[in-house]
Design a protein around this motif. Sequence first.
Motif, short mmCIF file in Angstrom:
data_model
loop_
_atom_site.label_atom_id
_atom_site.label_comp_id
_atom_site.label_asym_id
_atom_site.label_seq_id
_atom_site.Cartn_x
_atom_site.Cartn_y
_atom_site.Cartn_z
N TYR A 190 -38.96 -51.81 -43.80
CA TYR A 190 -39.85 -52.14 -42.68
C TYR A 190 -40.63 -50.90 -42.28
O TYR A 190 -40.04 -49.90 -41.84
CB TYR A 190 -39.02 -52.67 -41.50
N LYS A 191 -41.93 -50.94 -42.50
CA LYS A 191 -42.84 -49.85 -42.11
C LYS A 191 -42.41 -48.48 -42.64
O LYS A 191 -42.36 -47.50 -41.90
CB LYS A 191 -43.00 -49.81 -40.58
N VAL A 192 -42.10 -48.43 -43.93
CA VAL A 192 -41.67 -47.16 -44.51
C VAL A 192 -42.79 -46.44 -45.24
O VAL A 192 -42.66 -45.25 -45.56
CB VAL A 192 -40.48 -47.34 -45.48
N ASP A 193 -43.92 -47.14 -45.52
CA ASP A 193 -44.88 -46.59 -46.46
C ASP A 193 -45.46 -45.23 -46.05
O ASP A 193 -45.62 -44.35 -46.88
CB ASP A 193 -46.01 -47.60 -46.71
N ASP A 194 -45.76 -45.07 -44.77
CA ASP A 194 -46.32 -43.78 -44.33
C ASP A 194 -45.31 -43.03 -43.45
O ASP A 194 -45.68 -42.11 -42.71
CB ASP A 194 -47.61 -44.02 -43.53
N ALA A 195 -44.04 -43.43 -43.52
CA ALA A 195 -43.06 -42.92 -42.55
C ALA A 195 -42.64 -41.48 -42.86
O ALA A 195 -42.48 -41.10 -44.01
CB ALA A 195 -41.84 -43.83 -42.53
N ASP A 196 -42.48 -40.70 -41.78
CA ASP A 196 -41.90 -39.37 -41.90
C ASP A 196 -40.38 -39.45 -41.97
O ASP A 196 -39.73 -38.56 -42.52
CB ASP A 196 -42.29 -38.51 -40.69
N THR A 242 -32.09 -54.23 -34.00
CA THR A 242 -32.38 -53.28 -32.92
C THR A 242 -33.25 -52.15 -33.46
O THR A 242 -34.21 -51.72 -32.79
CB THR A 242 -31.07 -52.72 -32.35
N ALA A 243 -32.94 -51.68 -34.65
CA ALA A 243 -33.70 -50.57 -35.22
C ALA A 243 -35.16 -50.97 -35.47
O ALA A 243 -36.07 -50.16 -35.29
CB ALA A 243 -33.03 -50.10 -36.51
N ARG A 244 -35.38 -52.23 -35.86
CA ARG A 244 -36.75 -52.69 -36.11
C ARG A 244 -37.56 -52.66 -34.80
O ARG A 244 -38.71 -52.24 -34.77
CB ARG A 244 -36.71 -54.11 -36.70
N PHE A 245 -36.89 -53.07 -33.73
CA PHE A 245 -37.52 -53.02 -32.41
C PHE A 245 -37.87 -51.58 -32.04
O PHE A 245 -38.95 -51.28 -31.52
CB PHE A 245 -36.54 -53.64 -31.39
N VAL A 246 -36.95 -50.66 -32.33
CA VAL A 246 -37.17 -49.25 -32.00
C VAL A 246 -38.29 -48.66 -32.85
O VAL A 246 -39.10 -47.86 -32.36
CB VAL A 246 -35.86 -48.44 -32.18
N VAL A 247 -38.37 -49.08 -34.12
CA VAL A 247 -39.46 -48.60 -34.98
C VAL A 247 -40.81 -48.94 -34.34
O VAL A 247 -41.70 -48.09 -34.24
CB VAL A 247 -39.36 -49.21 -36.40
N ASP A 248 -40.94 -50.18 -33.87
CA ASP A 248 -42.21 -50.58 -33.24
C ASP A 248 -42.48 -49.77 -31.99
O ASP A 248 -43.60 -49.34 -31.73
CB ASP A 248 -42.18 -52.08 -32.91
N ARG A 249 -41.43 -49.54 -31.20
CA ARG A 249 -41.60 -48.79 -29.95
C ARG A 249 -42.02 -47.35 -30.22
O ARG A 249 -42.93 -46.81 -29.57
CB ARG A 249 -40.29 -48.82 -29.15
#
Lengths: 91, 396
Positions: free
Chosen positions: B258-264, B276-283
């Motif tokens: 989930y949303k890893v492509d440009d992730a640091d 919960t982690a997916r929610f935190v990623v968006d936040r």
Amino acid sequence: MSPAVVVEELSEAPVATEPTDKIKTASWRTFRPVIRLDACTKCYVCWKFCPDVAITFDEQGWPVVLLDYCKGCAICAEECKPRAIDMVKEG
Amino acid sequence: MTTVQVVISGNHAQSYAAKLARVQVIAAYPITPQTSIVEKLAEFVASGELPAQYIKVESEHSALQACISAAALGARTYTATSSQGLLLMHELLHWASGARAPIVMGVVNRAVAPPWSLGTDHTDTMAQRDTGWIQFYAESNQEVLDTTLIAYRLAEDPAVHLPAMVAEDAFYLSHTVEPVDVPSQETVDRFLPPPGGQFGLRPGVIARLGSFVGPELYMEFRYKVAEAMRRTARVFPHVEEEYRRVTGRHHGGPLPRYKVDDADAVLIAMGTAASTARFVVDRLRARGKKVGLAKLRMFRPFPVHAVCDLAATVGRIGVMDRSFTFGATGPAYTEIAAALHGGVARPILRNFIAGLGGRDVTPEAIERMYESLLTDRGPEVEWIDLKRDVKEVAHG
């Protein structure tokens, strides 16, 4: 278990179709029980205690050790009331 | 294709899946929080909806033995357990994989005593990772149902023939109801053919399963299990694709991202903590932080290639474990570090131990994991939300 040539031909699960009494299980014995019939009272305590059912009887009712299955644990010799069983080192 | 949407618990998602799989033998022994799985199945059997043998056994050890014996004769089997019950099964878990019995078992992840606890924790299933079972960890009740059906097809694949456990977090899934799409029986029948091709016993033929072998063949039988587990990793994507074809649902392979492509920084989580982690990623992304998530869905066989692919794109990987291996690290962390060892990609790796014994893994706790991961502060293994001052904590 039928002998396999290569591991790929080995059956996937270890299933044996031979009854256990066809498999000789005495290869690791170092001492064999030898019954002195002159001291034996035919009480059959040896037969009763043998954990491997490796003692049977001859036609006269004397105990006989089945050496294909006896592992030499010496429980029979320990339990024998008249001390008629000697443990003799295998050659 | 008619699908019915029902609102059910994760436990009943297991029960519905077993029913749709047309299981033939169910061995049942109760343990909280698993019990409602086999209770629901008992209702299905009693009402005649599920024509299965329902065996009430005297322990979990016997439950699994009953399944092994039935599976050896070619029956499709199901059982379920939790925590101490799974630990009691430990010996039979090895017997099941060695017998190549494609049992599917639901496990409700519950903490191991002492101290006695009912809360969720992955120690029970992690302690079984060397037993030769395929292991899945579910995030939602839908995933519980779908994964259980997938597990049957995978376990019974002729190239696999291994048992599989489908784990769900206690209470967060087991006793929480969610809408679940339940596929029709016709749909499942198209996906899951009747069981066949057992390796073990046949009625009327004298044979022994798990017979003695000496050093001349023992290793070879273990190698057979190892090879079957290796093939499992190759078969799994095809089974998932086939499931998508009949139901329209696909849960994204062994390590969905989930949303890893440009992730640091990417956090790897298992089970409900991934929601919960997916929610935190968006936040955090709303605040401009480039973070992502990977969900470790399959633990055995371990998705080494998927982990290496992920590491190729991201410089910092945090691993959240809901269990701990005393004297080492979290078990998922150990596996991920091992997967990356010697590879080209060498990301910064951190291990976060959180949520043991049912402690909530809050969005704030996960935010702290990302912050720690992004700033290089803290030890390699960090216990999240550990109370240093426990004087004020009430004793239950």
